[in-house]
Design an enzyme around this catalytic site. Structure first.
Site, PDB file in Angstrom:
ATOM      1  N   VAL A 278       0.847  -1.195   0.000  1.00  0.00           N
ATOM      2  CA  VAL A 278       0.000   0.000   0.000  1.00  0.00           C
ATOM      3  C   VAL A 278       0.883   1.245   0.000  1.00  0.00           C
ATOM      4  O   VAL A 278       0.518   2.285  -0.524  1.00  0.00           O
ATOM      5  CB  VAL A 278      -0.988  -0.008   1.195  1.00  0.00           C
ATOM      6  CG1 VAL A 278      -0.253   0.091   2.519  1.00  0.00           C
ATOM      7  CG2 VAL A 278      -1.993   1.134   1.085  1.00  0.00           C
ATOM      8  N   GLY A 279       2.085   1.126   0.565  1.00  0.00           N
ATOM      9  CA  GLY A 279       3.019   2.253   0.603  1.00  0.00           C
ATOM     10  C   GLY A 279       3.770   2.376  -0.714  1.00  0.00           C
ATOM     11  O   GLY A 279       3.969   1.393  -1.429  1.00  0.00           O
TER      12      GLY A 279
ATOM     13  N   ARG B  95       4.956   3.741   9.272  1.00  0.00           N
ATOM     14  CA  ARG B  95       6.284   3.637   8.683  1.00  0.00           C
ATOM     15  C   ARG B  95       7.319   3.950   9.753  1.00  0.00           C
ATOM     16  O   ARG B  95       7.124   4.846  10.584  1.00  0.00           O
ATOM     17  CB  ARG B  95       6.449   4.626   7.510  1.00  0.00           C
ATOM     18  CG  ARG B  95       5.742   4.218   6.237  1.00  0.00           C
ATOM     19  CD  ARG B  95       6.461   3.062   5.549  1.00  0.00           C
ATOM     20  NE  ARG B  95       5.717   2.570   4.388  1.00  0.00           N
ATOM     21  CZ  ARG B  95       4.841   1.580   4.429  1.00  0.00           C
ATOM     22  NH1 ARG B  95       4.581   0.984   5.575  1.00  0.00           N
ATOM     23  NH2 ARG B  95       4.223   1.180   3.338  1.00  0.00           N
TER      24      ARG B  95
ATOM     25  N   ASP C  33       5.598  -2.090  14.812  1.00  0.00           N
ATOM     26  CA  ASP C  33       5.641  -3.121  13.773  1.00  0.00           C
ATOM     27  C   ASP C  33       6.527  -2.670  12.622  1.00  0.00           C
ATOM     28  O   ASP C  33       6.765  -3.421  11.683  1.00  0.00           O
ATOM     29  CB  ASP C  33       4.230  -3.413  13.238  1.00  0.00           C
ATOM     30  CG  ASP C  33       4.219  -4.563  12.233  1.00  0.00           C
ATOM     31  OD1 ASP C  33       4.909  -5.578  12.486  1.00  0.00           O
ATOM     32  OD2 ASP C  33       3.540  -4.462  11.194  1.00  0.00           O
TER      33      ASP C  33
ATOM     34  N   GLU D 289      14.914  -1.719   8.495  1.00  0.00           N
ATOM     35  CA  GLU D 289      14.277  -3.031   8.622  1.00  0.00           C
ATOM     36  C   GLU D 289      15.115  -4.035   7.849  1.00  0.00           C
ATOM     37  O   GLU D 289      15.368  -3.816   6.673  1.00  0.00           O
ATOM     38  CB  GLU D 289      12.840  -3.000   8.069  1.00  0.00           C
ATOM     39  CG  GLU D 289      11.916  -2.132   8.902  1.00  0.00           C
ATOM     40  CD  GLU D 289      10.472  -2.123   8.408  1.00  0.00           C
ATOM     41  OE1 GLU D 289      10.182  -2.780   7.379  1.00  0.00           O
ATOM     42  OE2 GLU D 289       9.644  -1.451   9.033  1.00  0.00           O
TER      43      GLU D 289
ATOM     44  N   HIS E 288       7.496  -6.170  11.018  1.00  0.00           N
ATOM     45  CA  HIS E 288       6.677  -5.627   9.928  1.00  0.00           C
ATOM     46  C   HIS E 288       5.741  -6.703   9.359  1.00  0.00           C
ATOM     47  O   HIS E 288       5.814  -7.074   8.185  1.00  0.00           O
ATOM     48  CB  HIS E 288       7.561  -5.051   8.817  1.00  0.00           C
ATOM     49  CG  HIS E 288       6.823  -4.071   7.935  1.00  0.00           C
ATOM     50  ND1 HIS E 288       7.454  -3.054   7.261  1.00  0.00           N
ATOM     51  CD2 HIS E 288       5.512  -3.947   7.623  1.00  0.00           C
ATOM     52  CE1 HIS E 288       6.562  -2.349   6.580  1.00  0.00           C
ATOM     53  NE2 HIS E 288       5.371  -2.882   6.783  1.00  0.00           N
ATOM     54  N   ILE E 289       4.823  -7.179  10.218  1.00  0.00           N
ATOM     55  CA  ILE E 289       3.917  -8.251   9.812  1.00  0.00           C
ATOM     56  C   ILE E 289       2.462  -7.787   9.793  1.00  0.00           C
ATOM     57  O   ILE E 289       1.537  -8.596   9.886  1.00  0.00           O
ATOM     58  CB  ILE E 289       4.073  -9.481  10.740  1.00  0.00           C
ATOM     59  CG1 ILE E 289       3.923  -9.082  12.222  1.00  0.00           C
ATOM     60  CG2 ILE E 289       5.402 -10.173  10.495  1.00  0.00           C
ATOM     61  CD1 ILE E 289       3.864 -10.266  13.177  1.00  0.00           C
ATOM     62  N   GLY E 290       2.254  -6.464   9.624  1.00  0.00           N
ATOM     63  CA  GLY E 290       0.892  -5.916   9.642  1.00  0.00           C
ATOM     64  C   GLY E 290      -0.076  -6.609   8.705  1.00  0.00           C
ATOM     65  O   GLY E 290      -1.222  -6.866   9.058  1.00  0.00           O
TER      66      GLY E 290
END
Length: 328
Positions: free
Chosen positions: A84-85, A245, A269, A274, A293-295
């Site tokens: 999405v980013g 972010r 998250d 990263e 970062h597992i959103g």
């Protein structure tokens, strides 16, 4: 005599879920080249892989800048990102060259909202600490104040950025009996009425909220927004959660706020960089919960993202509508 159709070259920067891979493998008129690994494509391989490509399917970890666009050359019609980013892409340069961009908004809203609530609860109720105490023998008899945390019932929650994901988070948190829901951002949102959201200045949100949830886009205005001044306005008992972010947060300032007791705890998250190095100071703190970062990491969500990114790519190659095209 029939002229053979020239196949269009597609470069995919990583193994993607089968839902997307299947669409690409069955697509007529294109040949797919893949960096066949679960790990990010090295820069040199990326530059080599995109040579002559008509389309690129990339991930958030791939920096798509002028150098990549130059390496691809004039054939490049479309870039589809499985995210999405889009702050990993040089949009000004892409726009200048008339290249279309596809992305995957909406489909990961629910998964990210669920993960945000899980992270908030894990941080506020000190779940990782509790699990560790069970494993290391720290659990003895019941103690009235041992591992006490903070509850949502009757609390005030502040959401920084009430977009799609911010609203989905708010809806879920309201079900826990939250008393007030505050939000800040550039403008008041009509959809805030769905959660009885109060539009307030950011300083008000920080000083009155028991939980501060950051769910905004990364822009020049939000880069490093959560800094020393930001944390100093929060309650000492407040919980800070970021699933937007990593660059929105000044991590050195967050470490100071957590280690000095200026705020109670934080759940992240997303980080910078990263992955976060294993010797990073934040990882030494018991009152900081960091996830990798597992959103959007549910099987169904990642499958839908892969499907959408593949269809975006094909739409761009064929010059037809893309299901989710970025307008810029």
């Amino acid at each position: 005599m029939q002229v053979a159709q020239t196949l269009m070259k597609v470069f995919v920067t990583r193994r993607v879920p089968q839902e997307g891979a299947r669409i690409l493998s069955q697509a007529a008129g294109c040949t797919v080249s893949l960096w066949d690994s679960d790990e990010p494509v090295p820069r040199a391989e990326l530059l080599k892989g995109v040579e002559g490509a008509h389309g690129i399917l990339c991930l958030l970890s791939d920096k798509i800048d002028a150098e990549v666009l130059d390496a691809a050359g004039p054939n490049l019609k479309v870039i589809s990102t499985l995210s999405v980013g889009f702050d990993h892409m040089a949009l000004d340069e892409i726009k200048k060259r008339g290249i279309r961009v596809g992305y995957t908004p909406d489909v990961l809203t629910d998964a990210t909202a669920e993960l945000t609530v899980a992270l908030l609860l894990a941080t506020a109720r000190r779940l990782p600490e509790g699990v560790e105490e069970v494993k290391n023998g720290g659990w003895s008899s019941w103690k009235p104040l041992w591992l006490c945390g903070y509850g949502l019932s009757g609390s005030t929650v502040g959401v920084v950025g009430l977009g799609r994901i911010g609203l989905a988070i708010s809806k879920r948190l309201k079900a826990f009996g939250v008393k007030r829901l505050l939000y800040s951002g550039r403008t008041a949102k009509a959809h805030a009425a769905e959660v009885d959201g109060e539009f307030v200045p950011q300083d008000t949100l920080l000083s009155e909220s028991d939980f501060v949830v950051v769910s905004c886009s990364l822009t020049p205005d939000t880069q490093g927004m959560c800094d020393k001044a930001f944390f100093s306005k929060m309650k000492k008992t407040a919980i800070f959660v970021n699933t937007s972010r990593g660059s929105v947060v000044n991590q050195e300032d967050l470490y100071q706020a957590l280690s000095s007791g200026e705020i109670a705890a934080a759940g992240l998250d997303v980080t910078t960089p990263e992955p976060l190095p294993t010797d990073h100071p934040l990882l030494t703190l018991k009152n900081c919960v960091v996830l990798p970062h597992i959103g959007s990491a549910t099987y169904s969500t990642r499958g839908i993202m892969a499907d959408l990114s593949a269809r975006n790519l094909l739409g761009g190659l064929q010059g037809t509508d893309m299901p989710s095209e970025l307008t810029f």
